[in-house]
Motif scaffolding. Structure first.
Motif, PDB file in Angstrom:
ATOM      1  N   SER A  83     -63.018  44.051 -49.247  1.00 43.69           N
ATOM      2  CA  SER A  83     -62.704  45.460 -49.465  1.00 43.69           C
ATOM      3  C   SER A  83     -63.964  46.283 -49.214  1.00 43.69           C
ATOM      4  O   SER A  83     -65.058  45.734 -49.035  1.00 43.69           O
ATOM      5  CB  SER A  83     -62.193  45.672 -50.896  1.00 43.69           C
ATOM      6  OG  SER A  83     -63.236  45.426 -51.811  1.00 43.69           O
ATOM      7  N   LYS A  84     -63.811  47.586 -49.244  1.00 44.18           N
ATOM      8  CA  LYS A  84     -64.961  48.467 -49.012  1.00 44.18           C
ATOM      9  C   LYS A  84     -66.062  48.272 -50.046  1.00 44.18           C
ATOM     10  O   LYS A  84     -67.226  48.500 -49.764  1.00 44.18           O
ATOM     11  CB  LYS A  84     -64.516  49.928 -48.995  1.00 44.18           C
ATOM     12  CG  LYS A  84     -63.658  50.258 -47.800  1.00 44.18           C
ATOM     13  CD  LYS A  84     -63.208  51.695 -47.810  1.00 44.18           C
ATOM     14  CE  LYS A  84     -62.318  51.959 -46.609  1.00 44.18           C
ATOM     15  NZ  LYS A  84     -61.828  53.323 -46.567  1.00 44.18           N
ATOM     16  N   ASN A  85     -65.684  47.811 -51.252  1.00 47.72           N
ATOM     17  CA  ASN A  85     -66.698  47.571 -52.287  1.00 47.72           C
ATOM     18  C   ASN A  85     -67.143  46.113 -52.350  1.00 47.72           C
ATOM     19  O   ASN A  85     -67.803  45.709 -53.299  1.00 47.72           O
ATOM     20  CB  ASN A  85     -66.209  48.066 -53.651  1.00 47.72           C
ATOM     21  CG  ASN A  85     -64.977  47.329 -54.130  1.00 47.72           C
ATOM     22  OD1 ASN A  85     -64.524  46.403 -53.483  1.00 47.72           O
ATOM     23  ND2 ASN A  85     -64.440  47.762 -55.256  1.00 47.72           N
ATOM     24  N   GLY A  86     -66.758  45.318 -51.343  1.00 50.40           N
ATOM     25  CA  GLY A  86     -67.251  43.947 -51.240  1.00 50.40           C
ATOM     26  C   GLY A  86     -66.431  42.881 -51.937  1.00 50.40           C
ATOM     27  O   GLY A  86     -66.824  41.718 -51.947  1.00 50.40           O
ATOM     28  N   GLN A  87     -65.292  43.238 -52.511  1.00 49.49           N
ATOM     29  CA  GLN A  87     -64.456  42.240 -53.173  1.00 49.49           C
ATOM     30  C   GLN A  87     -63.660  41.441 -52.146  1.00 49.49           C
ATOM     31  O   GLN A  87     -63.173  41.988 -51.156  1.00 49.49           O
ATOM     32  CB  GLN A  87     -63.491  42.903 -54.151  1.00 49.49           C
ATOM     33  CG  GLN A  87     -64.142  43.396 -55.412  1.00 49.49           C
ATOM     34  CD  GLN A  87     -63.103  43.783 -56.438  1.00 49.49           C
ATOM     35  OE1 GLN A  87     -62.180  44.526 -56.137  1.00 49.49           O
ATOM     36  NE2 GLN A  87     -63.255  43.262 -57.637  1.00 49.49           N
ATOM     37  N   ALA A  88     -63.528  40.139 -52.409  1.00 50.84           N
ATOM     38  CA  ALA A  88     -62.775  39.270 -51.509  1.00 50.84           C
ATOM     39  C   ALA A  88     -61.278  39.547 -51.624  1.00 50.84           C
ATOM     40  O   ALA A  88     -60.745  39.726 -52.715  1.00 50.84           O
ATOM     41  CB  ALA A  88     -63.053  37.813 -51.843  1.00 50.84           C
ATOM     42  N   ILE A  89     -60.619  39.587 -50.489  1.00 52.17           N
ATOM     43  CA  ILE A  89     -59.172  39.780 -50.412  1.00 52.17           C
ATOM     44  C   ILE A  89     -58.628  38.682 -49.504  1.00 52.17           C
ATOM     45  O   ILE A  89     -59.131  38.487 -48.404  1.00 52.17           O
ATOM     46  CB  ILE A  89     -58.816  41.151 -49.800  1.00 52.17           C
ATOM     47  CG1 ILE A  89     -59.364  42.283 -50.648  1.00 52.17           C
ATOM     48  CG2 ILE A  89     -57.312  41.281 -49.600  1.00 52.17           C
ATOM     49  CD1 ILE A  89     -59.264  43.638 -49.982  1.00 52.17           C
ATOM     50  N   ILE A  90     -57.609  37.971 -49.981  1.00 51.22           N
ATOM     51  CA  ILE A  90     -56.939  36.984 -49.136  1.00 51.22           C
ATOM     52  C   ILE A  90     -55.751  37.674 -48.487  1.00 51.22           C
ATOM     53  O   ILE A  90     -54.933  38.309 -49.172  1.00 51.22           O
ATOM     54  CB  ILE A  90     -56.463  35.764 -49.951  1.00 51.22           C
ATOM     55  CG1 ILE A  90     -57.638  35.089 -50.640  1.00 51.22           C
ATOM     56  CG2 ILE A  90     -55.694  34.790 -49.060  1.00 51.22           C
ATOM     57  CD1 ILE A  90     -58.676  34.518 -49.698  1.00 51.22           C
ATOM     58  N   ALA A  91     -55.627  37.565 -47.175  1.00 48.44           N
ATOM     59  CA  ALA A  91     -54.553  38.221 -46.434  1.00 48.44           C
ATOM     60  C   ALA A  91     -53.856  37.213 -45.543  1.00 48.44           C
ATOM     61  O   ALA A  91     -54.464  36.244 -45.085  1.00 48.44           O
ATOM     62  CB  ALA A  91     -55.121  39.357 -45.585  1.00 48.44           C
ATOM     63  N   ILE A  92     -52.586  37.457 -45.302  1.00 51.72           N
ATOM     64  CA  ILE A  92     -51.860  36.678 -44.301  1.00 51.72           C
ATOM     65  C   ILE A  92     -51.838  37.496 -43.015  1.00 51.72           C
ATOM     66  O   ILE A  92     -51.442  38.664 -43.018  1.00 51.72           O
ATOM     67  CB  ILE A  92     -50.438  36.301 -44.778  1.00 51.72           C
ATOM     68  CG1 ILE A  92     -49.732  35.462 -43.714  1.00 51.72           C
ATOM     69  CG2 ILE A  92     -49.626  37.507 -45.181  1.00 51.72           C
ATOM     70  CD1 ILE A  92     -48.432  34.847 -44.164  1.00 51.72           C
ATOM     71  N   HIS A  93     -52.326  36.895 -41.947  1.00 55.64           N
ATOM     72  CA  HIS A  93     -52.265  37.511 -40.626  1.00 55.64           C
ATOM     73  C   HIS A  93     -50.924  37.115 -40.023  1.00 55.64           C
ATOM     74  O   HIS A  93     -50.713  35.940 -39.687  1.00 55.64           O
ATOM     75  CB  HIS A  93     -53.433  37.051 -39.749  1.00 55.64           C
ATOM     76  CG  HIS A  93     -54.707  37.720 -40.110  1.00 55.64           C
ATOM     77  ND1 HIS A  93     -55.328  38.604 -39.258  1.00 55.64           N
ATOM     78  CD2 HIS A  93     -55.465  37.678 -41.228  1.00 55.64           C
ATOM     79  CE1 HIS A  93     -56.428  39.067 -39.842  1.00 55.64           C
ATOM     80  NE2 HIS A  93     -56.528  38.506 -41.028  1.00 55.64           N
ATOM     81  N   ALA A  94     -50.013  38.085 -39.936  1.00 55.87           N
ATOM     82  CA  ALA A  94     -48.629  37.810 -39.561  1.00 55.87           C
ATOM     83  C   ALA A  94     -48.507  37.429 -38.092  1.00 55.87           C
ATOM     84  O   ALA A  94     -49.001  38.139 -37.222  1.00 55.87           O
ATOM     85  CB  ALA A  94     -47.763  39.019 -39.872  1.00 55.87           C
ATOM     86  N   GLN A  95     -47.827  36.311 -37.861  1.00 55.59           N
ATOM     87  CA  GLN A  95     -47.480  35.907 -36.514  1.00 55.59           C
ATOM     88  C   GLN A  95     -45.989  36.121 -36.263  1.00 55.59           C
ATOM     89  O   GLN A  95     -45.564  36.239 -35.122  1.00 55.59           O
ATOM     90  CB  GLN A  95     -47.865  34.441 -36.290  1.00 55.59           C
ATOM     91  CG  GLN A  95     -49.372  34.251 -36.362  1.00 55.59           C
ATOM     92  CD  GLN A  95     -49.776  32.800 -36.443  1.00 55.59           C
ATOM     93  OE1 GLN A  95     -49.212  32.036 -37.231  1.00 55.59           O
ATOM     94  NE2 GLN A  95     -50.757  32.414 -35.652  1.00 55.59           N
ATOM     95  N   HIS A  96     -45.220  36.164 -37.357  1.00 53.88           N
ATOM     96  CA  HIS A  96     -43.785  36.442 -37.276  1.00 53.88           C
ATOM     97  C   HIS A  96     -43.363  37.171 -38.558  1.00 53.88           C
ATOM     98  O   HIS A  96     -43.732  36.752 -39.652  1.00 53.88           O
ATOM     99  CB  HIS A  96     -42.976  35.152 -37.124  1.00 53.88           C
ATOM    100  CG  HIS A  96     -41.507  35.386 -37.048  1.00 53.88           C
ATOM    101  ND1 HIS A  96     -40.890  35.839 -35.911  1.00 53.88           N
ATOM    102  CD2 HIS A  96     -40.543  35.252 -37.972  1.00 53.88           C
ATOM    103  CE1 HIS A  96     -39.592  35.977 -36.145  1.00 53.88           C
ATOM    104  NE2 HIS A  96     -39.359  35.613 -37.399  1.00 53.88           N
ATOM    105  N   ILE A  97     -42.607  38.248 -38.389  1.00 52.20           N
ATOM    106  CA  ILE A  97     -42.090  39.012 -39.538  1.00 52.20           C
ATOM    107  C   ILE A  97     -40.605  39.248 -39.301  1.00 52.20           C
ATOM    108  O   ILE A  97     -40.196  39.624 -38.198  1.00 52.20           O
ATOM    109  CB  ILE A  97     -42.792  40.377 -39.679  1.00 52.20           C
ATOM    110  CG1 ILE A  97     -44.306  40.196 -39.847  1.00 52.20           C
ATOM    111  CG2 ILE A  97     -42.223  41.146 -40.864  1.00 52.20           C
ATOM    112  CD1 ILE A  97     -45.075  41.492 -39.810  1.00 52.20           C
TER     113      ILE A  97
END
Length: 101
Positions: A83-97
């Motif tokens: 995030s902008k304040n340096g916190q870790a964020i786990i995200a799914i990079h979508a290949q199919h929705i």
């Protein structure tokens, strides 16, 4: 190495879009999943809220009309963001929705 996730849930944060300096459209929204899972013979409430990242014009056309409460299934790979304040964020990079409702 294998990194693949399929998750169904409800849109809980509407899509927002940005365009990279290279002209690539990136979308972001969030989904939440609630279910009861079996673990060692016991019921366990499962809850997760996950950030979804999309890439490209085709994905933008698919998600641009998503609203909070829409049921979706997302498949893709997990990646760490900050995030902008340096916190870790786990995200799914979508290949199919897929919109389910």
């Amino acid at each position: 190495m294998f990194n693949q996730l399929v998750l169904t849930g409800q849109v809980c944060k509407s899509p927002k879009f940005t365009t990279s300096p290279a002209g690539v459209i990136h979308g972001q929204f969030s989904i939440e999943h609630k279910s009861i899972q079996q673990e060692d013979g016991f019921n366990r409430n499962a809850y997760v809220r996950l950030h979804v990242v999309t890439c490209g014009e085709q994905q933008q056309q698919l998600i641009k009309n998503f609203i909070v409460g829409d049921e979706v299934q997302v498949s893709g790979f997990l990646n760490r963001h900050e995030s902008k304040n340096g916190q870790a964020i786990i995200a799914i990079h979508a290949q199919h929705i897929e919109r389910l409702n």
